[in-house]
Structure formats: structure tokens, C-alpha cells
Design an enzyme around this catalytic site. Structure first.
Site, PDB file in Angstrom:
ATOM      1  N   ARG A 105       0.873  -1.174   0.000  1.00  0.00           N
ATOM      2  CA  ARG A 105       0.000   0.000   0.000  1.00  0.00           C
ATOM      3  C   ARG A 105       0.906   1.218   0.000  1.00  0.00           C
ATOM      4  O   ARG A 105       1.701   1.418   0.916  1.00  0.00           O
ATOM      5  CB  ARG A 105      -0.909   0.005   1.233  1.00  0.00           C
ATOM      6  CG  ARG A 105      -1.594   1.342   1.454  1.00  0.00           C
ATOM      7  CD  ARG A 105      -2.686   1.300   2.485  1.00  0.00           C
ATOM      8  NE  ARG A 105      -3.840   0.565   2.012  1.00  0.00           N
ATOM      9  CZ  ARG A 105      -5.060   0.655   2.537  1.00  0.00           C
ATOM     10  NH1 ARG A 105      -5.277   1.457   3.562  1.00  0.00           N
ATOM     11  NH2 ARG A 105      -6.061  -0.056   2.060  1.00  0.00           N
ATOM     12  N   HIS A 132      -7.423   0.555  -6.267  1.00  0.00           N
ATOM     13  CA  HIS A 132      -7.630  -0.272  -5.078  1.00  0.00           C
ATOM     14  C   HIS A 132      -8.297  -1.582  -5.521  1.00  0.00           C
ATOM     15  O   HIS A 132      -9.460  -1.855  -5.211  1.00  0.00           O
ATOM     16  CB  HIS A 132      -8.506   0.474  -4.063  1.00  0.00           C
ATOM     17  CG  HIS A 132      -8.433  -0.094  -2.670  1.00  0.00           C
ATOM     18  ND1 HIS A 132      -7.652  -1.175  -2.341  1.00  0.00           N
ATOM     19  CD2 HIS A 132      -9.059   0.285  -1.526  1.00  0.00           C
ATOM     20  CE1 HIS A 132      -7.793  -1.447  -1.050  1.00  0.00           C
ATOM     21  NE2 HIS A 132      -8.637  -0.568  -0.536  1.00  0.00           N
ATOM     22  N   GLN A 135     -10.093  -4.007  -3.027  1.00  0.00           N
ATOM     23  CA  GLN A 135     -11.409  -3.534  -2.616  1.00  0.00           C
ATOM     24  C   GLN A 135     -12.457  -3.923  -3.657  1.00  0.00           C
ATOM     25  O   GLN A 135     -13.544  -4.418  -3.325  1.00  0.00           O
ATOM     26  CB  GLN A 135     -11.379  -2.005  -2.436  1.00  0.00           C
ATOM     27  CG  GLN A 135     -12.709  -1.421  -1.999  1.00  0.00           C
ATOM     28  CD  GLN A 135     -13.138  -1.918  -0.618  1.00  0.00           C
ATOM     29  OE1 GLN A 135     -12.364  -1.833   0.325  1.00  0.00           O
ATOM     30  NE2 GLN A 135     -14.343  -2.421  -0.498  1.00  0.00           N
ATOM     31  N   ASP A 227     -17.375   6.822  -1.210  1.00  0.00           N
ATOM     32  CA  ASP A 227     -16.006   6.763  -0.674  1.00  0.00           C
ATOM     33  C   ASP A 227     -15.752   8.131  -0.038  1.00  0.00           C
ATOM     34  O   ASP A 227     -16.493   9.093  -0.290  1.00  0.00           O
ATOM     35  CB  ASP A 227     -15.010   6.479  -1.814  1.00  0.00           C
ATOM     36  CG  ASP A 227     -13.553   6.363  -1.346  1.00  0.00           C
ATOM     37  OD1 ASP A 227     -13.321   6.200  -0.124  1.00  0.00           O
ATOM     38  OD2 ASP A 227     -12.644   6.435  -2.200  1.00  0.00           O
ATOM     39  N   CYS A 267     -16.415   1.559   0.811  1.00  0.00           N
ATOM     40  CA  CYS A 267     -15.183   0.787   1.039  1.00  0.00           C
ATOM     41  C   CYS A 267     -14.728   0.880   2.497  1.00  0.00           C
ATOM     42  O   CYS A 267     -14.029  -0.006   2.981  1.00  0.00           O
ATOM     43  CB  CYS A 267     -14.088   1.291   0.110  1.00  0.00           C
ATOM     44  SG  CYS A 267     -13.802   3.063   0.235  1.00  0.00           S
ATOM     45  N   ARG A 295     -13.661  -8.790   2.303  1.00  0.00           N
ATOM     46  CA  ARG A 295     -12.236  -8.555   2.043  1.00  0.00           C
ATOM     47  C   ARG A 295     -11.409  -9.773   2.470  1.00  0.00           C
ATOM     48  O   ARG A 295     -10.484 -10.186   1.785  1.00  0.00           O
ATOM     49  CB  ARG A 295     -11.751  -7.296   2.799  1.00  0.00           C
ATOM     50  CG  ARG A 295     -12.361  -5.968   2.336  1.00  0.00           C
ATOM     51  CD  ARG A 295     -11.864  -5.545   0.969  1.00  0.00           C
ATOM     52  NE  ARG A 295     -10.430  -5.449   0.914  1.00  0.00           N
ATOM     53  CZ  ARG A 295      -9.711  -4.373   1.266  1.00  0.00           C
ATOM     54  NH1 ARG A 295     -10.323  -3.284   1.677  1.00  0.00           N
ATOM     55  NH2 ARG A 295      -8.392  -4.379   1.176  1.00  0.00           N
TER      56      ARG A 295
END
Ligand code: CP
Ligand code: NVA
Length: 317
Positions: A105, A132, A135, A227, A267, A295
Site C-alpha cells: 500500500r 484499489h 477492494q 467513498d 469501502c 475482504r
């Protein structure tokens, strides 16, 4: 003889529809019967580089690795020589000697690409400024669990056209659903990502529609997605963004434009009172907890498929 280069997971564009199907099917098997996969990668090692904070990604990957029998090693910026100037490529070459896969990340997508280019083990993008993809895998699983199929559904994304939005655009093109993106002017998704996704969508039945009106995007949609307005690394723009995104809060009035049975996705982390109200995120339409839970399952499947080199799921048939 040199080993074939590993498959990486840097954006969703690297998967073909058959591989997405195989990953979702593997995820379903893992979710129903985790014991069947427990310790299947015993003795393996997963490195996890974090240059930004994380709750879900860090804990779900660490838990996934442990479930598969692997040693997860979390590496923060101040714990790596990369944080004080060691070349990304040299870091990749070194970590490839000790590990079976790396998640990263960080800020620039180019850094993840540089890491992958020098890595002889799979590299997984755990969020950059641009993408991402992990996600988006959980998002499509959540949509499929809810609606039975991705084909024919309409999803509205309300907010900033950055990483999460880009991966959802690629998911719409890959999975064959309609995504309507509503952003304030100046916060649209990357034209290159949109153009490539529209091209791909011609083969899958997907569609990407760009708008500036949240109500128009939400109209009749089966799912409304939000988001944060200010992503990690953009904190200095917080005030400007709060002004620019006024009117883009997903509240009960906006949800009323969507289909009667519409669900709400996010998310996470959520900035309650900004991009979403408590009433919506805590209300009956919200699926944010199953989405966050997914996830763990999608990432367990992803690690397994990449490390065994079986993204197509051939050896599991
Ligand atoms: N959605 C997501 O990636 O959450 P974290 O930042 O907590 O990992
Ligand atoms: N767009 C957000 C997503 C967090 C998971 C960010 O980059 O901060």
C-alpha cells in the site's frame, strides 16, 4: 531454465472475465468451507508493505495469510531501508529471496509497478493513489451475493473519481455491469482509465457513465456506493474538498432516487456526516459490514491463487 515471471495483481485490468469468475468461485468455496483450505500454504511467507494507514486491508490480509498457514510480516515505512532511500527494485529483489508474495500500500501506482518489475514473486496492490483492486474484488463479490449476478445491474458511485472509483470502473468493465459515476467538476476519474474500461465493456456488456448530478446517477440504481471525499495523502485539500463535494452526501433523500431495494456500499473508513449520513450507513439498505467482511475471503482466495500460480482455478476443478 529460468522460471516464468509471476502473475501480479496491480490493477483489476490484469484479470480476464474467466479469472474473475474463478476467483469468485474459489472465494465462495473458501467462505463456505475454510477448513478445506486451512494450512494449504503452510510454511509460506507474506510480506505486507504499508506506506499509509490501514485497518481492513492490513488485518484481513494478515488473517488470510495465517489461515493459509503462512507467516505474515508487516513492514511499515520506517521499518524498511526503502524508507531511507534503498531502491524499490533492490527491495523487490531482496524480498523475493525470503517471501512467497508481497502486498504493498503506497502512494504512486508507478512504485508498485517498479516493485513488481523487479520481483520474482507475486506483488499485490493493496491501494495506491490510482487503484484499489483488492477492494473491488470484495465489492463485486458483495454485489453478486446480493443480486445473484453482476450482469444487468446498475451501480451508482457518488464521490471522488480516484482509486476506489477507478477500480470499480475496471470492475464494471470486467464484470459486465453498468456503473454511473457522479463527481463534482474537476474530480472526474482518469480519462485514460475510463476510455480503456469503455473499450473493454464492449466485450462484456458493461457500461461506464460519467455525470455530475448524484440524483441522476442514483436514479433506479440497485446499489449506491460512496467513498471518502479526502483520500489518504490529500488531507491538505480537506477544506476545499468539503466545499466542492457539498451536495454529494449519500443521505436518505439521495437513496430515495435509487431502486426501492437498493443497497448502500462503502469501502470504509467512512467519514460519517460527510459522504454518508448515519441514517444510511446504519440503515437497512447498508451492506458495508458484509462488504468489509468479504475482504478477508477474496484476499484469502487471491493469495492462494497467485502463490499456487492458478488464477484460472484449473487445479481446483
Ligand atoms: N477499504 C480499505 O482498504 O480499508 P483500510 O484503509 O482500513 O484498509
Ligand atoms: N479513497 C480512500 C480509500 C480508503 C480505503 C483513500 O485512498 O484514502
Amino acid at each position: 531454465m529460468t522460471a516464468p515471471p509471476p502473475r501480479h495483481f496491480l490493477t483489476l485490468d490484469e484479470l480476464d472475465p474467466g479469472e474473475l469468475r474463478a476467483l469468485l468461485d474459489l472465494t465462495g468455496r473458501l467462505k463456505r468451507d475454510p477448513d478445506a483450505f486451512r494450512n494449504r500454504l503452510a510454511g509460506g511467507r507474506l510480506g505486507m508493505i504499508f506506506h499509509k494507514p490501514s485497518t481492513r486491508t492490513r488485518v484481513s490480509f494478515e488473517a488470510a495469510a495465517w489461515m493459509l498457514g503462512m507467516l505474515p510480516i508487516v513492514l511499515r515505512t520506517d521499518e524498511l531501508q526503502m524508507g531511507r532511500g534503498e531502491a524499490i527494485g533492490d527491495t523487490a529483489r531482496t524480498l523475493s529471496l525470503y517471501l512467497d508474495a508481497i502486498t504493498i500500500r503506497t502512494f504512486a501506482q508507478a512504485s508498485v509497478e517498479e516493485l513488481a518489475a523487479a520481483s520474482s514473486i507475486p506483488v499485490i496492490n493493496a491501494l495506491t493513489n490510482e487503484h484499489h483492486p483488492c477492494q473491488a474484488l470484495a465489492d463485486v463479490l458483495t454485489l453478486e451475493e446480493e443480486f445473484g449476478s453482476l450482469a444487468g445491474i446498475q451501480v451508482a458511485f457518488i464521490g471522488d473519481g480516484d482509486n476506489v472509483c477507478h477500480s470499480l470502473i475496471q470492475a464494471a468493465a470486467l464484470g459486465g455491469f453498468e456503473l454511473r459515476v457522479a463527481t463534482p467538476p474537476g474530480y472526474e476519474p482518469s480519462p485514460d482509465i475510463v476510455a480503456a474500461a469503455r473499450q473493454r465493456a464492449t466485450t462484456t456488456g458493461g457500461a461506464i457513465i460519467l455525470l455530475h448530478d448524484p440524483a441522476e446517477a442514483a436514479f433506479g440504481a440497485e446499489a449506491v456506493y460512496a467513498d471518502v471525499w479526502t483520500s489518504m495523502g490529500k488531507e491538505a485539500e480537506g477544506e476545499t474538498r468539503r466545499a466542492a463535494f457539498a451536495g454529494f452526501t449519500v443521505d436518505a433523500a439521495l437513496m430515495a432516487h435509487a431502486s426501492r431495494a437498493a443497497i448502500f456500499l462503502h469501502c470504509l473508513p467512512a467519514h460519517r456526516g460527510e459522504e454518508v449520513t448515519d441514517e444510511v450507513i446504519d440503515g437497512p439498505a447498508s451492506r458495508v459490514w458484509p462488504q468489509a467482511g468479504n475482504r478477508l475471503h477474496t484476499e484469502t482466495a487471491l493469495i492462494y491463487a497467485l502463490i499456487t500460480g492458478d488464477l484460472a482455478g484449473e487445479r481446483l476443478r
